[in-house]
Scaffold this active site. Structure first.
Site, PDB file in Angstrom:
ATOM      1  N   LYS A  65       0.851  -1.263  -0.161  1.00 27.01           N
ATOM      2  CA  LYS A  65       0.012  -0.011  -0.020  1.00 27.01           C
ATOM      3  C   LYS A  65       0.800   1.172  -0.037  1.00 27.01           C
ATOM      4  CE  LYS A  65      -1.355   2.403   3.281  1.00 27.01           C
ATOM      5  NZ  LYS A  65      -2.376   2.331   4.230  1.00 27.01           N
ATOM      6  N   GLN A 136     -10.617  11.132  10.093  1.00 27.92           N
ATOM      7  CA  GLN A 136     -10.306   9.801  10.546  1.00 27.92           C
ATOM      8  C   GLN A 136     -10.938   9.587  11.978  1.00 27.92           C
ATOM      9  OE1 GLN A 136      -8.725   7.456   8.989  1.00 27.92           O
ATOM     10  NE2 GLN A 136      -9.460   6.176  10.443  1.00 27.92           N
TER      11      GLN A 136
END
Length: 309
Positions: A65, A136
């Site tokens: 990632k 987040q």
């Protein structure tokens, strides 16, 4: 090569899918045959534009990632954070799948904290304190409210305007809770669960403010020098993390005492042993983020996309 765009992956992901993928990843992290490679931290031509590369492999899959943080993007109408996941064809070593995963990454990160809280937090936890009011933090609250009976969210943030919209954004995710601003001491003294979702480089609160029985989830530290929790808290709490060697290097536990025992949460999930048994214990989970979280959620998204034809 298969390609799933940001719009497609955002439409396919949800908290339930992310939770199961995170649980699978955290258990796989402690399984024989799994390798998690050291994170690579870099930056663009402008040093404030940063990226990280996390990679890993199991007996069944491998990939990486790339996560990026471009702080000036909001001025362009773009998010600061972005993410791309690559899965490899194990036979020939070519990239088999590319998934744009900016929104997926928010679900994936929150899901790890929810999985840990499912075995470390007290089952009756009703008050959640969150440090930070960014994107987040919202996902963290929603993920935790799915698995705990959260009724109140206390938000500690410098920007009051962000707190004002926080409850509305949670309701948009189907989470009906009371949301209000609080100062750090008030929030900690009332909380059953504390989540820190900031880029801090110094403790956000005092250890003495944390009540016995509290579970703390720290997810902001992902580079050397970052810190959200006070050292005194790490000295008296039971410490858990996604990957001990990474947590010691770039996670919150780079600040933990050298003699402190760090337990991989995957071992707890796999064995069913070592989870909360003492209602007065303080537990801390450090989520520095591992590649398997990205690879398992990518595979889950691929399966869901295939199921939809």
């Amino acid at each position: 090569m298969r390609f799933i765009s940001e719009e497609e992956s955002a439409a396919l992901v949800d908290h339930a899918l992310a939770f199961e993928a995170a649980r699978e990843a955290l258990i796989a992290a402690v399984a024989p045959g799994t390798t998690l490679f050291p994170a690579v931290l870099g930056h663009g031509s402008e040093p404030t534009n940063r990226f990280s590369i996390k990679s890993g492999s199991t007996a069944d899959y491998a990939g990486l990632k790339v996560g990026s943080f471009w702080p000036g993007n909001p001025d362009r109408g773009l998010p600061r954070h972005n993410s791309v996941i690559l899965l490899f064809d194990q036979d020939v070593g070519r990239v088999d799948t590319v998934i744009e995963a900016g929104r997926v990454n928010a679900y994936r990160t929150a899901a790890a904290d929810a999985v840990a809280a499912s075995v470390l937090a007290r089952p009756d936890s009703a008050v959640l304190a969150v440090f930070g009011a960014g994107n987040q933090a919202e996902f963290e609250c929603a993920a935790l409210a799915r698995i705990l009976p959260i009724r109140t969210v206390l938000v500690v943030a410098r920007d009051a305007a962000k707190v004002a919209g926080f409850g509305e954004r949670l309701r948009g995710q189907g989470i009906a809770v009371e949301v209000r601003a609080a100062d750090p001491q008030e929030a900690c003294r009332a909380a059953d669960v504390i989540v820190t979702a900031t880029p801090a480089r110094a403790p956000l609160f005092e250890a003495d403010w944390v009540r016995p029985g509290t579970h703390v989830a720290a997810m902001g530290a992902d580079a050397k020098g970052k810190q959200e929790l006070p050292l005194a808290l790490l000295e008296r709490a039971a410490l858990y993390c996604d990957l001990p060697e990474q947590s010691r290097t770039i996670g919150e536990f780079q600040h933990a005492p050298a003699a402190a025992e760090l337990r991989a949460i995957g071992a707890v999930l796999e064995s069913g042993e070592g989870a909360r048994t003492d209602p007065e214990a303080i537990t801390v989970f450090d989520s520095s983020g591992i590649a398997l979280q990205d690879l398992t959620i990518a595979r889950a998204i691929l399966a869901k996309a295939g199921g939809r034809g």
